[in-house]
Design an enzyme around this catalytic site. Sequence first.
Site, mmCIF file in Angstrom:
data_model
loop_
_atom_site.group_PDB
_atom_site.id
_atom_site.type_symbol
_atom_site.label_atom_id
_atom_site.label_comp_id
_atom_site.label_asym_id
_atom_site.label_seq_id
_atom_site.Cartn_x
_atom_site.Cartn_y
_atom_site.Cartn_z
ATOM 1 N N ASP A 96 -24.021 1.902 -4.947
ATOM 2 C CA ASP A 96 -24.651 0.547 -5.344
ATOM 3 C C ASP A 96 -24.270 -0.579 -4.281
ATOM 4 O O ASP A 96 -23.098 -0.944 -3.992
ATOM 5 C CB ASP A 96 -24.105 0.314 -6.651
ATOM 6 C CG ASP A 96 -24.952 -0.349 -7.390
ATOM 7 O OD1 ASP A 96 -25.637 -1.611 -6.916
ATOM 8 O OD2 ASP A 96 -25.050 -0.280 -8.818
ATOM 9 N N ASP A 196 -28.965 -3.992 -5.377
ATOM 10 C CA ASP A 196 -28.620 -4.914 -6.399
ATOM 11 C C ASP A 196 -29.574 -6.125 -6.323
ATOM 12 O O ASP A 196 -29.397 -6.507 -5.150
ATOM 13 C CB ASP A 196 -27.181 -5.210 -6.456
ATOM 14 C CG ASP A 196 -26.611 -5.953 -7.844
ATOM 15 O OD1 ASP A 196 -27.096 -5.261 -8.945
ATOM 16 O OD2 ASP A 196 -26.674 -7.142 -7.752
ATOM 17 N N GLU A 248 -33.404 -2.836 -7.545
ATOM 18 C CA GLU A 248 -33.343 -3.474 -9.018
ATOM 19 C C GLU A 248 -34.087 -4.760 -8.767
ATOM 20 O O GLU A 248 -33.622 -5.972 -7.819
ATOM 21 C CB GLU A 248 -31.800 -3.863 -9.196
ATOM 22 C CG GLU A 248 -31.773 -4.454 -10.840
ATOM 23 C CD GLU A 248 -30.543 -5.239 -11.006
ATOM 24 O OE1 GLU A 248 -30.003 -5.382 -12.164
ATOM 25 O OE2 GLU A 248 -29.973 -5.782 -10.098
ATOM 26 N N HIS A 322 -26.066 -0.422 -17.277
ATOM 27 C CA HIS A 322 -24.947 -0.716 -17.680
ATOM 28 C C HIS A 322 -25.091 -2.233 -18.159
ATOM 29 O O HIS A 322 -24.167 -3.001 -18.629
ATOM 30 C CB HIS A 322 -24.027 -0.734 -16.622
ATOM 31 C CG HIS A 322 -24.396 -1.447 -15.252
ATOM 32 N ND1 HIS A 322 -25.546 -0.926 -14.805
ATOM 33 C CD2 HIS A 322 -23.977 -2.662 -14.734
ATOM 34 C CE1 HIS A 322 -25.638 -1.839 -13.823
ATOM 35 N NE2 HIS A 322 -24.890 -2.803 -13.439
ATOM 36 N N ASP A 323 -26.381 -2.781 -18.026
ATOM 37 C CA ASP A 323 -26.499 -4.014 -18.345
ATOM 38 C C ASP A 323 -27.506 -4.376 -19.640
ATOM 39 O O ASP A 323 -27.881 -5.471 -20.105
ATOM 40 C CB ASP A 323 -27.572 -4.906 -17.128
ATOM 41 C CG ASP A 323 -26.738 -5.029 -15.830
ATOM 42 O OD1 ASP A 323 -25.606 -5.192 -15.903
ATOM 43 O OD2 ASP A 323 -27.343 -5.145 -14.777
HETATM 44 C C1 GLC Z 1 -27.419 -6.749 -11.307
HETATM 45 C C2 GLC Z 1 -26.235 -5.768 -11.899
HETATM 46 C C3 GLC Z 1 -25.518 -6.663 -12.812
HETATM 47 C C4 GLC Z 1 -24.676 -7.743 -12.055
HETATM 48 C C5 GLC Z 1 -26.013 -8.522 -11.244
HETATM 49 C C6 GLC Z 1 -25.048 -9.333 -10.301
HETATM 50 O O1 GLC Z 1 -28.097 -7.197 -12.444
HETATM 51 O O2 GLC Z 1 -26.729 -4.639 -12.405
HETATM 52 O O3 GLC Z 1 -24.550 -5.923 -13.369
HETATM 53 O O4 GLC Z 1 -24.044 -8.570 -12.780
HETATM 54 O O5 GLC Z 1 -26.903 -7.589 -10.506
HETATM 55 O O6 GLC Z 1 -24.706 -8.694 -9.212
#
Ligand code: GLC
Length: 543
Positions: A96, A196, A248, A322-323
């Site tokens: 990641d 990310d 993402e 995880h979010d």
């Molecule tokens: C993404 C991650 C999340 C994190 C954010 C900032 O959305 O999945 O867990 O808090 O980015 O890095």
Amino acid sequence: MFDFKNKVVYQIYPKSFYDSNNDGLGDIKGMTEKLDYIKELGVDYIWSTPFFKSPQNDNGYDVADYYSIDPSYGTMEDVEELIEEADKRGIALMFDMVFNHTSTEHEWFKKALAGDEYYKDFYIFKDPVDGKAPTNWVSKFGGNAWEYSKEWGQYYLHLFDVTQADLNWENPNVRKALADVVKFWIDKGVKGFRFDVVNLISKPDTFENDYEGDGRRFYTDGKKVNQYLKELCKESGITGNDILTVGEMSSTTLENCAIYSDPREEELSMCFNFHHLKVDYKNNQKWEVMPYDFQMLKDLYNEWQLGMQERNGWNALFWNNHDQPRALSRFCNDTTYRSESAKMLGACIHLMQGTPYIYQGEEIGMTNAGFRQIDKYKDVESHNYFKILQESGKTEEEAYDILNERSRDNARTPMQWNGNEGGFTSANPWIDMIDNYKEVNVENELKSEDSVFSFYQELIKLRKEYKVVSEGLYEVMLEKHPQIFAYKRSYDTQEMLVFNNFFEKTVEIPYNLEGYKCILNNYNETTESSSLKPFQTKTYIKI
Ligand code: GLC
């Protein structure tokens, strides 16, 4: 061309996966110890959320050094061992990469604050406007997105926590430094990367107030993001090297995701988007809840399936990460029909076009945490919003009701390995286990023949066995049906129909199934029936 269409990814949140040294925190050795379990499931890749050196203000998404391992998770040797042991089992690692920002503990940021101009230009520092923050943009974790630095008499941008400073991708030295990080991990044997919030990296030329929103329209899918992605992949050695990548994408559009994931563009293999996970946001606001809108959920999936297919793009398919609170608790029934619901949700996305992601615990039907004591929550976002919600007039009870629906900690509780204290650790876990571990756990799942786990194994097998699953065209069925989410897939002479009942009421399938045979069913039925029981899923293939 890199053919990844029959692959499946398993996501691990290491802190909550398995604690090998009994300090209450999951670790890398814990992942290695559980590789046989993951192998048994049948997946091809493991995406692990970050375990790099970090103050852990955002559980590792605040990276202080991309080249070293946070001691709470283990050592570089542990990571090398993980890669090697996974490889022996035919599983590749996907790391990641948090490249929109670094922790303010990162050497680069510390040097920037210490007066080093070279590193100052790694970040986005701007002068105050009328003695205040340069713009009114809102941080994703609440509050203004700028923080004053007395060292420079300027503000730095942080789209997330104040300890997560946004990187300045305009600076070629930043881009080179980040490509070097990817190269380093490829050399270590890593075969995949998740980037990310990567569609936020291209910021506008001028920074202005947003009087219509929170600022996101100025930096989301920014104008140089495609150029930056191409460069990153080329310079790091991703391009042309069978490396699986997923971006993402925060608040993105279909048109943009189609470009990011079109193989001809040489950017990413696929994209995560979150539109389908906002169908229970009232007024599109994360912190306002409402019952979810089933029609909207179907429409969004259908739109993205068809839209990406038409444009040569590729979707990452997922319900959980995880979010996100657990989809099982969110869209279905996580008590009476827990197992049926878990299987139905799995089938619903695994048989679509795209690459399925399974988030740890999903394959055993884990549920939301639902904590009602603020000190049980660990997430910075939950703590911030618990305050913000009460400041905006909600009572404490109402604030808990909302956290129960929205907190990211709902899905961050420890993996439930067995019925004996849960089996995650013999110490105090960093975050509480969910009480239902006595019933919902890996040991029970592996014992039973019609478990959620074995159903997921079956889903993964179907993707490998049938080209119609991995490559087939997608067609919408029963578009407006108020209870059934259905679609058709076709490839050559193969044709597959998938029917999912998202509700408790039994319902007739309004389709003539003559000439089709049922190949997947989450109920043990001895006789053919053309109806769907509560949360039933059935898949048919043309004979
Ligand atoms: C993404 C991650 C999340 C994190 C954010 C900032 O959305 O999945 O867990 O808090 O980015 O890095």
